[in-house]
Design an enzyme around this catalytic site. Sequence first.
Site, PDB file in Angstrom:
ATOM      1  N   ASP A 126       0.812  -1.209   0.000  1.00 25.89           N
ATOM      2  CA  ASP A 126       0.000   0.000   0.000  1.00 25.89           C
ATOM      3  C   ASP A 126       0.852   1.268   0.000  1.00 25.89           C
ATOM      4  O   ASP A 126       0.330   2.362  -0.181  1.00 25.89           O
ATOM      5  CB  ASP A 126      -0.946  -0.012   1.215  1.00 25.89           C
ATOM      6  CG  ASP A 126      -2.102   0.963   1.067  1.00 25.89           C
ATOM      7  OD1 ASP A 126      -2.542   1.203  -0.066  1.00 25.89           O
ATOM      8  OD2 ASP A 126      -2.574   1.495   2.093  1.00 25.89           O
TER       9      ASP A 126
ATOM     10  N   SER B 206      -7.595   5.435  -0.269  1.00 25.28           N
ATOM     11  CA  SER B 206      -7.711   4.200  -1.050  1.00 25.28           C
ATOM     12  C   SER B 206      -9.165   3.753  -1.083  1.00 25.28           C
ATOM     13  O   SER B 206      -9.844   3.744  -0.062  1.00 25.28           O
ATOM     14  CB  SER B 206      -6.848   3.101  -0.415  1.00 25.28           C
ATOM     15  OG  SER B 206      -5.493   3.474  -0.382  1.00 25.28           O
TER      16      SER B 206
ATOM     17  N   GLN C 223      -4.826  -0.696  -7.648  1.00 26.18           N
ATOM     18  CA  GLN C 223      -5.558   0.074  -6.641  1.00 26.18           C
ATOM     19  C   GLN C 223      -6.187   1.302  -7.288  1.00 26.18           C
ATOM     20  O   GLN C 223      -5.565   1.959  -8.128  1.00 26.18           O
ATOM     21  CB  GLN C 223      -4.618   0.522  -5.512  1.00 26.18           C
ATOM     22  CG  GLN C 223      -5.315   1.255  -4.379  1.00 26.18           C
ATOM     23  CD  GLN C 223      -4.345   1.650  -3.271  1.00 26.18           C
ATOM     24  OE1 GLN C 223      -3.788   2.741  -3.298  1.00 26.18           O
ATOM     25  NE2 GLN C 223      -4.139   0.755  -2.314  1.00 26.18           N
TER      26      GLN C 223
END
Length: 289
Positions: free
Chosen positions: A204, A228, A278
Amino acid sequence: MSSAVEELLDLLRLERLEDNLFRGQSRDIGTRFVFGGQVLGQALSAAQQTVDGARSAHSLHGYFLRAGDIEHPIIFNVERTRDGGSFSVRRVTAIQHGQPILNFSASFQISESGFEHQLPMPSVPAPGDLKPAEPLPTDVYARLPIKLQRWFGNSGPFEFRQVYPRDELNPPKRPPFQHVWFRLVERVPDDPALQRALLTYSSDFHLIGTAMLPHGISFLQGDVQVASLDHAMWFHRPFRVDEWLLYSCDSPTAQGARGLARGMIFSEDGRLVGSTAQEGLVRLRADKG
């Protein structure tokens, strides 16, 4: 072992409350809310504890529903969706204050042989040829809010070396791709399940930031809102997170206050060990309706 690495391992171990129910704590790394990689890594850790050890996670998908509260524990409820002849599937709901903050699913597979191919690793300098990140000047660091001081501190569990370093406090406009070498700063047990949880946590970092590069903006700017929305990951080949890995990221598009980023993770010897994708919210706060 350094306190930061041991603390990260403790976060991923989780407390088992019942067969399918786990509780995890949070670590304040300088983000306003719970770091997305943390809750993803913990969800995978919970799911892995309900699957036969002969089956390894090969993919995961998560939707972030609400911001996590750093000051309170997170409950992980695992649903044993399916155990087939070769694959198992688990669904995990992460809950805080009675509300879901993450919907997560993971698929596990027994070890099998088959056809193989991969894209080559980008031609970039080796991590040993790159200098570690320079610390901020003392006077600049002292003026930062406490949260950002924690973010820019050098006491985290991972070391990062960027092929194309960028000043996040004064970001220039750049093409939407970046390459970052990273590794855990201490050696950890040779446990594939732990290694996958650690890679999920670290995946991440830097990913959605790639979508901000062409616009000369940073999540550190007060008028930029970044969050996110979802996260997907695929595990391809064995790896160790305490050895150098290259995170090669690009962002093919941004629109509608959302940016899409993709990543490929390579071992130092060029094996493609993982892939990520993502989508994140990227907007100026003044534009918020």
